[in-house]
Motif scaffolding. Structure first.
Motif, PDB file in Angstrom:
ATOM      1  N   LYS A 235       0.837  -1.188   0.000  1.00 54.06           N
ATOM      2  CA  LYS A 235       0.000   0.000   0.000  1.00 54.06           C
ATOM      3  C   LYS A 235       0.879   1.247   0.000  1.00 54.06           C
ATOM      4  CE  LYS A 235      -2.912  -2.848   2.919  1.00 54.06           C
ATOM      5  NZ  LYS A 235      -3.657  -3.448   1.813  1.00 54.06           N
ATOM      6  N   ALA A 236       0.343   2.331  -0.494  1.00 58.59           N
ATOM      7  CA  ALA A 236       1.116   3.573  -0.536  1.00 58.59           C
ATOM      8  C   ALA A 236       1.566   3.970   0.867  1.00 58.59           C
ATOM      9  CB  ALA A 236       0.287   4.687  -1.167  1.00 58.59           C
ATOM     10  N   ASN A 237       0.755   3.668   1.860  1.00 61.13           N
ATOM     11  CA  ASN A 237       1.094   4.042   3.240  1.00 61.13           C
ATOM     12  C   ASN A 237       1.688   2.888   4.048  1.00 61.13           C
ATOM     13  OD1 ASN A 237      -1.558   2.899   3.088  1.00 61.13           O
ATOM     14  ND2 ASN A 237      -1.935   3.557   5.183  1.00 61.13           N
ATOM     15  N   ILE A 238       1.723   1.671   3.466  1.00 62.07           N
ATOM     16  CA  ILE A 238       2.373   0.509   4.114  1.00 62.07           C
ATOM     17  C   ILE A 238       3.086  -0.263   3.004  1.00 62.07           C
ATOM     18  CG2 ILE A 238       2.132  -1.407   5.734  1.00 62.07           C
ATOM     19  CD1 ILE A 238      -0.698  -0.516   6.324  1.00 62.07           C
ATOM     20  N   GLN A 239       4.289   0.145   2.698  1.00 60.13           N
ATOM     21  CA  GLN A 239       4.934  -0.379   1.502  1.00 60.13           C
ATOM     22  C   GLN A 239       5.500  -1.788   1.676  1.00 60.13           C
ATOM     23  OE1 GLN A 239       7.634   2.570  -0.064  1.00 60.13           O
ATOM     24  NE2 GLN A 239       5.954   3.880  -0.714  1.00 60.13           N
ATOM     25  N   ASP A 240       5.530  -2.297   2.890  1.00 57.66           N
ATOM     26  CA  ASP A 240       6.048  -3.652   3.098  1.00 57.66           C
ATOM     27  C   ASP A 240       4.927  -4.656   3.397  1.00 57.66           C
ATOM     28  OD1 ASP A 240       5.370  -2.686   5.589  1.00 57.66           O
ATOM     29  OD2 ASP A 240       7.243  -3.282   6.573  1.00 57.66           O
ATOM     30  N   ASN A 245      -2.046 -14.542   4.135  1.00 57.56           N
ATOM     31  CA  ASN A 245      -2.080 -15.982   3.864  1.00 57.56           C
ATOM     32  C   ASN A 245      -1.576 -16.337   2.471  1.00 57.56           C
ATOM     33  OD1 ASN A 245      -3.362 -16.703   6.445  1.00 57.56           O
ATOM     34  ND2 ASN A 245      -5.083 -15.547   5.614  1.00 57.56           N
ATOM     35  N   GLY A 246      -0.803 -15.433   1.894  1.00 62.76           N
ATOM     36  CA  GLY A 246      -0.118 -15.710   0.643  1.00 62.76           C
ATOM     37  C   GLY A 246      -1.012 -16.208  -0.465  1.00 62.76           C
ATOM     38  N   LEU A 247      -0.677 -17.360  -1.014  1.00 62.56           N
ATOM     39  CA  LEU A 247      -1.374 -17.901  -2.175  1.00 62.56           C
ATOM     40  C   LEU A 247      -2.831 -18.238  -1.857  1.00 62.56           C
ATOM     41  CD1 LEU A 247       0.019 -18.145  -4.891  1.00 62.56           C
ATOM     42  CD2 LEU A 247       0.162 -20.625  -4.529  1.00 62.56           C
ATOM     43  N   HIS A 277       6.962  -7.518  -4.726  1.00 66.24           N
ATOM     44  CA  HIS A 277       5.545  -7.509  -4.398  1.00 66.24           C
ATOM     45  C   HIS A 277       4.633  -8.158  -5.426  1.00 66.24           C
ATOM     46  CE1 HIS A 277       6.146  -4.936  -0.778  1.00 66.24           C
ATOM     47  NE2 HIS A 277       5.172  -5.738  -0.393  1.00 66.24           N
ATOM     48  N   SER A 278       5.198  -8.773  -6.449  1.00 66.17           N
ATOM     49  CA  SER A 278       4.396  -9.673  -7.278  1.00 66.17           C
ATOM     50  C   SER A 278       4.673 -11.122  -6.890  1.00 66.17           C
ATOM     51  CB  SER A 278       4.672  -9.438  -8.758  1.00 66.17           C
ATOM     52  OG  SER A 278       4.017  -8.253  -9.178  1.00 66.17           O
ATOM     53  N   TYR A 279       5.229 -11.280  -5.716  1.00 70.97           N
ATOM     54  CA  TYR A 279       5.456 -12.599  -5.119  1.00 70.97           C
ATOM     55  C   TYR A 279       4.880 -12.599  -3.707  1.00 70.97           C
ATOM     56  CZ  TYR A 279       8.738 -13.700  -8.868  1.00 70.97           C
ATOM     57  OH  TYR A 279       9.298 -13.960 -10.099  1.00 70.97           O
ATOM     58  N   THR A 280       4.462 -13.754  -3.240  1.00 72.58           N
ATOM     59  CA  THR A 280       4.080 -13.884  -1.843  1.00 72.58           C
ATOM     60  C   THR A 280       5.345 -13.866  -0.985  1.00 72.58           C
ATOM     61  OG1 THR A 280       4.265 -16.296  -1.823  1.00 72.58           O
ATOM     62  CG2 THR A 280       2.152 -15.362  -2.529  1.00 72.58           C
ATOM     63  N   GLU A 281       5.159 -13.769   0.315  1.00 68.16           N
ATOM     64  CA  GLU A 281       6.325 -13.833   1.209  1.00 68.16           C
ATOM     65  C   GLU A 281       7.019 -15.183   1.114  1.00 68.16           C
ATOM     66  OE1 GLU A 281       6.406 -11.147   4.991  1.00 68.16           O
ATOM     67  OE2 GLU A 281       4.475 -12.212   4.977  1.00 68.16           O
ATOM     68  N   ASN A 285       4.988 -16.775  -7.355  1.00 67.23           N
ATOM     69  CA  ASN A 285       4.739 -15.685  -8.294  1.00 67.23           C
ATOM     70  C   ASN A 285       3.245 -15.471  -8.493  1.00 67.23           C
ATOM     71  OD1 ASN A 285       4.329 -14.860 -11.417  1.00 67.23           O
ATOM     72  ND2 ASN A 285       6.095 -13.848 -10.522  1.00 67.23           N
ATOM     73  N   LEU A 286       2.780 -14.258  -8.261  1.00 65.96           N
ATOM     74  CA  LEU A 286       1.349 -13.974  -8.281  1.00 65.96           C
ATOM     75  C   LEU A 286       0.794 -13.682  -9.664  1.00 65.96           C
ATOM     76  CD1 LEU A 286       1.024 -11.861  -5.018  1.00 65.96           C
ATOM     77  CD2 LEU A 286       0.172 -14.179  -5.415  1.00 65.96           C
ATOM     78  N   THR A 287       1.598 -13.093 -10.558  1.00 62.83           N
ATOM     79  CA  THR A 287       1.055 -12.827 -11.889  1.00 62.83           C
ATOM     80  C   THR A 287       0.837 -14.138 -12.651  1.00 62.83           C
ATOM     81  OG1 THR A 287       3.300 -12.406 -12.751  1.00 62.83           O
ATOM     82  CG2 THR A 287       1.994 -10.494 -12.053  1.00 62.83           C
ATOM     83  N   THR A 288       1.782 -15.052 -12.529  1.00 62.84           N
ATOM     84  CA  THR A 288       1.609 -16.373 -13.149  1.00 62.84           C
ATOM     85  C   THR A 288       0.388 -17.071 -12.571  1.00 62.84           C
ATOM     86  OG1 THR A 288       3.996 -16.589 -13.442  1.00 62.84           O
ATOM     87  CG2 THR A 288       2.707 -18.606 -13.567  1.00 62.84           C
ATOM     88  N   TYR A 289       0.244 -17.005 -11.250  1.00 67.93           N
ATOM     89  CA  TYR A 289      -0.874 -17.671 -10.590  1.00 67.93           C
ATOM     90  C   TYR A 289      -2.205 -17.080 -11.041  1.00 67.93           C
ATOM     91  CZ  TYR A 289      -3.694 -19.759  -6.896  1.00 67.93           C
ATOM     92  OH  TYR A 289      -4.650 -20.460  -6.215  1.00 67.93           O
ATOM     93  N   ALA A 290      -2.268 -15.750 -11.154  1.00 65.41           N
ATOM     94  CA  ALA A 290      -3.502 -15.095 -11.593  1.00 65.41           C
ATOM     95  C   ALA A 290      -3.884 -15.537 -13.004  1.00 65.41           C
ATOM     96  CB  ALA A 290      -3.344 -13.580 -11.537  1.00 65.41           C
TER      97      ALA A 290
END
Length: 374
Positions: A235-240, A245-247, A277-281, A285-290
Motif C-alpha cells: 500500500k502507498a502508506n504501508i509499503q512492506d 495468507n499468501g497464495l 511484491h508480485s510474489y508472496t512472502e 509468483n502472483l502474476t503467473t498464478y492469476a
C-alpha cells in the motif's frame, strides 16, 4: 532498424487489440482544475504517450463521488458533465494519435488528503503519514467515520455512474482501483475492515464490494467496454505489506474478481517493485498464478522498464502486459525507443523539484534543457 521483441507483439483484451504489451501505469499528477475538470495540458500530456507508442494508456484515478471520494487537491473527477467533457477532450487527443485509453476509477476512503471527514469500512486510523506533495493536508491521517450500508450503496452508485460517463466520453474501458491502500483495498484488508456485516469478516466478504462494483459496471456498459481491476499487496502508506495468507488469499481474491466479470487483472507493486511484491512472502509468483487460475490477461507492474525483464515476463507467460510508471514520465516514447534500440532516459526524483504536477515537470524539463547536455 526496428527490433522485434515479445513485449512489442499485439495482444487482445475482450474485443480490443493493442499494438504492443506496454501499458502506461496510472500515476497521480494532481493537474486538474480546482473543479476536478481535466485540462488541455492533461490532454496533450496523455496524447504524448499515445504518440510515443504505448499500446494502452491507463489514466490517473478519477474520483467517483463529490462527497467522500476525492484523494487530494488537483485530482480529476468524473461525477458531472463538465468533468465528462474534460475527459472527452483527453480521449479525443489520445485517439487522434491512434491510442487506446482506459480510465482508472478510485475512491480515497480513509486516506483522503482532501476530505475533512473521511469515510472507511471501519473507524481505523490509516498507518503512516499523508503523501508529501499531494494536497494541502499533511501529517497523520484522520480517524474515518464508519460507512453505513446506505452510504456503501451511494459509493457503489458513484462507480457505476462514473463507468457510464467514461463510456460516454469515449474511453475503451475503466479500471476499478482495489489497491494501494485506497477505499476498496481498505475493505479487502483485515486490519482496516473490522465490520461484522456482509462486507466484513471473511476474505470472501471483504472482496464483495469490489465484486459488486465490477458486476454493475459490466452490466451498465456495452459488451465491448473493458472493465478491469487493479490489485496490490503493498500500500502507498504501508509499503512492506503482503497478503497474510499468501497464495490462499490470492486464490480467493483473483477468483472473486474473475467471477464478477473482470476483463483483466493489473497487479501493482509499490516501492520494491515486481521482484518483491508480485510474489508472496513464501516466494510464489502472483502474476503467473492469476493467469493460470483465471485465464484473464494480467498486467505486471514495478520496475519493468528494463526491456530484458519485460521480454522475459511476456515470453515465459508470467504476464500479458507490463505497465510502466515513473520511467514513463521521462520516456513518453519508451515503446518506440525499445523498438529502435535506443537508450531510455534514466528516471530521477529530481524531476519533482517543483512539485508533482505536469506543469511542475514541464518547468523542470525546461530548466534541464537550458542547462544543456551534462
Amino acid at each position: 532498424m526496428t527490433l522485434t521483441f515479445p513485449v512489442l507483439q499485439e495482444k487482445t483484451i475482450k474485443t480490443s487489440t493493442f499494438s504492443n504489451r506496454y501499458v502506461l501505469a496510472p500515476m497521480s499528477r494532481a493537474s486538474a482544475g480546482a473543479d476536478g475538470v481535466p485540462t488541455e495540458n492533461m490532454a496533450e500530456y496523455y496524447a504524448g504517450f499515445a504518440r510515443g507508442g504505448y499500446g494502452l494508456i491507463i489514466t490517473e484515478g478519477a474520483f467517483t463521488d463529490e462527497k467522500w471520494a476525492q484523494c487530494y487537491s488537483g485530482q480529476p473527477g468524473l461525477v458531472n458533465d463538465a468533468q465528462e467533457m474534460g475527459w472527452q477532450r483527453v480521449v479525443q487527443a489520445i485517439k487522434a494519435e491512434a491510442g487506446k485509453v482506459i480510465l482508472q476509477l478510485i475512491h480515497a476512503g480513509a486516506v483522503s488528503q482532501h476530505i475533512m471527514e473521511p469515510v472507511a469500512p471501519s473507524p481505523v486510523r490509516p498507518a503512516g503519514s499523508m503523501l508529501h506533495g499531494y494536497g494541502h493536508r499533511q501529517g497523520a491521517y484522520d480517524v474515518p467515520d464508519e460507512l453505513s450500508l446506505a452510504q456503501i450503496e451511494i459509493i457503489k452508485r458513484g462507480f457505476y455512474q462514473a463507468a457510464l460517463r467514461a463510456e460516454a466520453a469515449g474511453f475503451d474501458g475503466v479500471e476499478i482501483h482495489c489497491a494501494n491502500g485506497y477505499l476498496l483495498d481498505q475493505f479487502l484488508t483485515a486490519e482496516t475492515n473490522l465490520r461484522q456485516d456482509q462486507y466484513g469478516g471473511t476474505l470472501e466478504n471483504r472482496i464483495r464490494l469490489t465484486q459488486e462494483i465490477i458486476r454493475e459496471a459490466q452490466g451498465a456498459t456495452k459488451s465491448d467496454f473493458i472493465v478491469g481491476v487493479r490489485l496490490s499487496q503493498a500500500k502507498a502508506n504501508i509499503q512492506d505489506y503482503f497478503w497474510p495468507n499468501g497464495l490462499a488469499d490470492a486464490k480467493v481474491i483473483f477468483q472473486a474478481v474473475a467471477d464478477a466479470g473482470a476483463d483483466f487483472i493489473h497487479l501493482a507493486s509499490e516501492k520494491e517493485g515486481y521482484a518483491v511484491h508480485s510474489y508472496t512472502e513464501a516466494g510464489e509468483n502472483l502474476t503467473t498464478y492469476a493467469r493460470d487460475l483465471t485465464g484473464l490477461p494480467v498486467v505486471a507492474n514495478g520496475g519493468l522498464h528494463v526491456v530484458v525483464d519485460a521480454n522475459e515476463l511476456i515470453a515465459s507467460r508470467k504476464a500479458d502486459f507490463v505497465s510502466i510508471g515513473k520511467t514513463a514520465m521521462l520516456n513518453p516514447d519508451l515503446p518506440k525507443r525499445v523498438a529502435e534500440g535506443r537508450e531510455l532516459q534514466e528516471f530521477t526524483f529530481d524531476m519533482f523539484k517543483y512539485g508533482v504536477t505536469i506543469e511542475a515537470q514541464q518547468q523542470w524539463e525546461g530548466e534541464q534543457a537550458a542547462l544543456g547536455p551534462t
